[in-house]
Design a protein around this motif. Structure first.
Motif, mmCIF file in Angstrom:
data_model
loop_
_atom_site.group_PDB
_atom_site.id
_atom_site.type_symbol
_atom_site.label_atom_id
_atom_site.label_comp_id
_atom_site.label_asym_id
_atom_site.label_seq_id
_atom_site.Cartn_x
_atom_site.Cartn_y
_atom_site.Cartn_z
ATOM 1 N N VAL A 103 -4.612 -20.541 -3.276
ATOM 2 C CA VAL A 103 -4.717 -19.928 -1.956
ATOM 3 C C VAL A 103 -5.819 -18.872 -1.949
ATOM 4 N N LEU A 104 -5.825 -18.032 -2.969
ATOM 5 C CA LEU A 104 -6.826 -16.962 -3.044
ATOM 6 C C LEU A 104 -8.241 -17.518 -3.218
ATOM 7 N N SER A 105 -8.371 -18.575 -4.007
ATOM 8 C CA SER A 105 -9.687 -19.190 -4.209
ATOM 9 C C SER A 105 -10.239 -19.762 -2.909
ATOM 10 N N ASN A 106 -9.359 -20.330 -2.086
ATOM 11 C CA ASN A 106 -9.805 -20.864 -0.798
ATOM 12 C C ASN A 106 -10.226 -19.746 0.150
ATOM 13 N N ASP A 107 -9.553 -18.608 0.089
ATOM 14 C CA ASP A 107 -9.978 -17.464 0.891
ATOM 15 C C ASP A 107 -11.363 -17.001 0.442
ATOM 16 N N LEU A 163 -7.030 -13.400 -8.373
ATOM 17 C CA LEU A 163 -6.424 -12.206 -7.784
ATOM 18 C C LEU A 163 -7.380 -11.017 -7.864
ATOM 19 N N PHE A 164 -8.038 -10.869 -9.011
ATOM 20 C CA PHE A 164 -9.000 -9.777 -9.175
ATOM 21 C C PHE A 164 -10.137 -9.877 -8.169
ATOM 22 N N PHE A 165 -10.751 -11.068 -8.055
ATOM 23 C CA PHE A 165 -11.884 -11.220 -7.145
ATOM 24 C C PHE A 165 -11.458 -11.077 -5.690
ATOM 25 N N TYR A 166 -10.273 -11.617 -5.357
ATOM 26 C CA TYR A 166 -9.816 -11.494 -3.975
ATOM 27 C C TYR A 166 -9.613 -10.023 -3.599
ATOM 28 N N CYS A 167 -8.935 -9.275 -4.452
ATOM 29 C CA CYS A 167 -8.692 -7.854 -4.162
ATOM 30 C C CYS A 167 -9.994 -7.076 -4.075
ATOM 31 N N TRP A 168 -10.947 -7.442 -4.889
ATOM 32 C CA TRP A 168 -12.256 -6.778 -4.866
ATOM 33 C C TRP A 168 -12.979 -7.032 -3.539
ATOM 34 N N LEU A 169 -12.914 -8.279 -3.041
ATOM 35 C CA LEU A 169 -13.589 -8.614 -1.796
ATOM 36 C C LEU A 169 -12.877 -8.051 -0.577
ATOM 37 N N SER A 170 -11.557 -8.140 -0.583
ATOM 38 C CA SER A 170 -10.799 -7.805 0.618
ATOM 39 C C SER A 170 -10.401 -6.338 0.707
ATOM 40 N N GLY A 171 -10.293 -5.685 -0.441
ATOM 41 C CA GLY A 171 -9.802 -4.314 -0.451
ATOM 42 C C GLY A 171 -8.291 -4.214 -0.467
ATOM 43 N N ASN A 172 -7.600 -5.359 -0.505
ATOM 44 C CA ASN A 172 -6.135 -5.350 -0.586
ATOM 45 C C ASN A 172 -5.672 -5.023 -2.006
ATOM 46 N N ARG A 173 -4.502 -4.441 -2.130
ATOM 47 C CA ARG A 173 -3.907 -4.198 -3.445
ATOM 48 C C ARG A 173 -3.185 -5.452 -3.912
ATOM 49 N N TRP A 174 -3.125 -5.641 -5.236
ATOM 50 C CA TRP A 174 -2.517 -6.850 -5.789
ATOM 51 C C TRP A 174 -1.027 -6.936 -5.466
ATOM 52 N N ILE A 175 -0.387 -5.790 -5.325
ATOM 53 C CA ILE A 175 1.048 -5.788 -5.006
ATOM 54 C C ILE A 175 1.288 -6.470 -3.657
ATOM 55 N N LYS A 176 0.390 -6.253 -2.731
ATOM 56 C CA LYS A 176 0.529 -6.847 -1.409
ATOM 57 C C LYS A 176 0.396 -8.366 -1.466
#
Length: 446
Positions: free
Chosen positions: A345-349, A402-415
């Motif tokens: 899911v994260l890779s597709n985002d 997860l690392f790259f998604y959080c870096w791009l989006s600014g979301n925390r991994w807990i979310k």
């Protein structure tokens, strides 16, 4: 696409996946029971050759098609026409590459598999390339219904052709491969008809600008797809090299069953990719993708727990006692399957945001982990070692995404990982809208 339409599209894709799952299980039962462990392994390795060629040679035009159809930068008619043009050329090159592999490297790459099976399987290359290039026009246009019709049709046709070839004609591995060929030919005709209707026609005039941009985007997605494919299938080669085709047959049954849990993430990711590519408001992206990821993660985890409890009885019932050694491998794969469900899911985002190249780093880390651990664990633990190696690599893939998604989006991994306050209210509201649509479709009183 609104949240309600996303739920509707995901639900439709999931239902389509369930139907395809049931039909696919029927086909896999016939393949396993008629061919036995060794024959099933030879078949798995033979069709792996065209899958490899298509994966390595398709240039990522499928994901690029989704991206550019969703963006609306080029006319759909010219995207469809240029994709057909590209599929013919790449399909022909793929066959030549396959002939080189079979004639000069067969004994090293496919030991124990007769060259006749591999040569026959090469005819699948051009029809698979055509399908992947044309089908994604439907997804880019967010025509989820038509996209899923094709998937169901493919599963129905393959089950029918496999039953005819193996049960009716007793044609063995050759018949199983031909069943796949006839399936692809019919489905290609169907998907082209649907894509042409959705695109409003087809324009075969080459568009150098589209080809250049689609290739530039596609190559980035392509490299990550190659690495993903290797991460999913390199274990097959290594199991065959260390243990032989019979072990591959056992391992393929276990992998085939456990990968059915990916229906949930596949459904969500399929609908998410074009939505993210078309979405212009970052705040909506930041809220929506974590909701999808954590929902997929925990839903898949519940499915994995159920499969772990029932796996022995499922294998015994569907495939016979001869395939019981697959159970341990299946159970070892479950944790990795759950982790990678959210990772997909994260890779597709990430790809939908226009950064498919970041997925390459994720793929490199996962494949390196997979190969090293397979080399260490298969000689010692057999197919169970291969399964644990895959689980480790899938977990690495998830953590990297997860690392790259959080870096791009600014979301925390807990979310992304853990349920959030208000999730249940969102689920109830979405399901209520979906139920209203179902009742309306069936003419029930609202």
């Amino acid at each position: 696409m609104s949240s309600g339409k996303f739920v509707q599209g995901t639900t439709l894709t999931f239902i389509s996946g369930i139907l395809s799952l049931l039909l696919g299980i029927g086909a896999s039962i016939i393949l396993a029971r008629v061919l036995g462990p060794e024959g099933r392994g030879i078949y798995a390795l033979a069709i792996l050759l065209p899958s490899l060629i298509v994966t390595f040679g398709n240039l990522g035009i499928g994901p690029a098609t989704v991206y550019y159809v969703a963006q609306g930068e080029f006319r759909r008619q010219e995207i469809l026409g240029n994709n057909v043009f590209l599929s013919v050329g790449i399909g022909g090159i793929g066959i030549v590459a396959g002939l080189i592999v079979v004639l000069f490297f067969r004994e090293k790459v496919f030991p124990g598999v007769a060259p006749g099976y591999l040569l026959l399987a090469l005819v699948l290359v051009p029809v698979e390339v055509f399908f992947s290039y044309v089908r994604y026009v439907l997804l880019g246009a967010q025509r989820i219904k038509e996209f899923n019709y094709v998937q169901i049709a493919q599963s129905v046709l393959f089950l029918g052709f496999v039953a005819l070839a193996l049960l009716g004609l007793k044609a063995g591995v050759t018949g199983a491969i031909l069943a796949g060929l006839f399936t692809w030919l019919v489905v290609d005709a169907l998907v082209f008809h649907l894509a042409r209707r959705v695109a409003g026609g087809v324009d075969f005039k080459p568009n150098s600008s589209y080809i250049k941009q689609a290739t530039a985007y596609g190559i980035q997605a392509h490299l990550s797809n190659i690495l993903g494919f290797l991460n999913y299938r390199v274990d097959m080669f290594l199991v065959n090299g260390f243990l032989g085709p019979a072990a591959v047959g056992l391992y393929a049954v276990g992998v085939g069953l456990v990968e059915r849990l990916w229906m949930i993430s596949q459904a969500a990711s399929t609908v998410l990719f074009p939505r993210v590519a078309a979405e212009k408001e970052e705040d909506r992206r930041k809220e929506f993708t974590p909701l999808v990821a954590r929902t997929v993660l925990w839903t898949t985890a519940l499915g994995a727990l159920l499969l772990a409890l029932l796996s022995r009885w499922i294998v015994l019932l569907l495939y016979s006692e001869a395939f019981l050694p697959a159970v341990s491998a299946l159970q070892a794969l479950l944790v990795g399957i759950v982790a990678l469900s959210a990772g997909r899911v994260l890779s597709n985002d990430i790809a939908g945001r226009g950064f498919p190249g970041l997925n390459i780093y994720t793929g490199l880390a996962a494949v390196a982990t997979n190969i090293v651990l397979n080399l260490l664990w298969i000689p010692r633990y057999g197919i169970v070692g291969a399964a644990w190696a895959s689980t480790a690599s899938y977990t690495v893939s998830f953590l990297s995404a997860l690392f790259f998604y959080c870096w791009l989006s600014g979301n925390r991994w807990i979310k992304v990982v853990f349920p959030q306050p208000g999730d249940w209210m969102i689920y109830r509201r979405a399901m209520s809208k979906l139920w209203q649509q179902v009742k309306h479709a069936w003419g029930m009183p609202l």
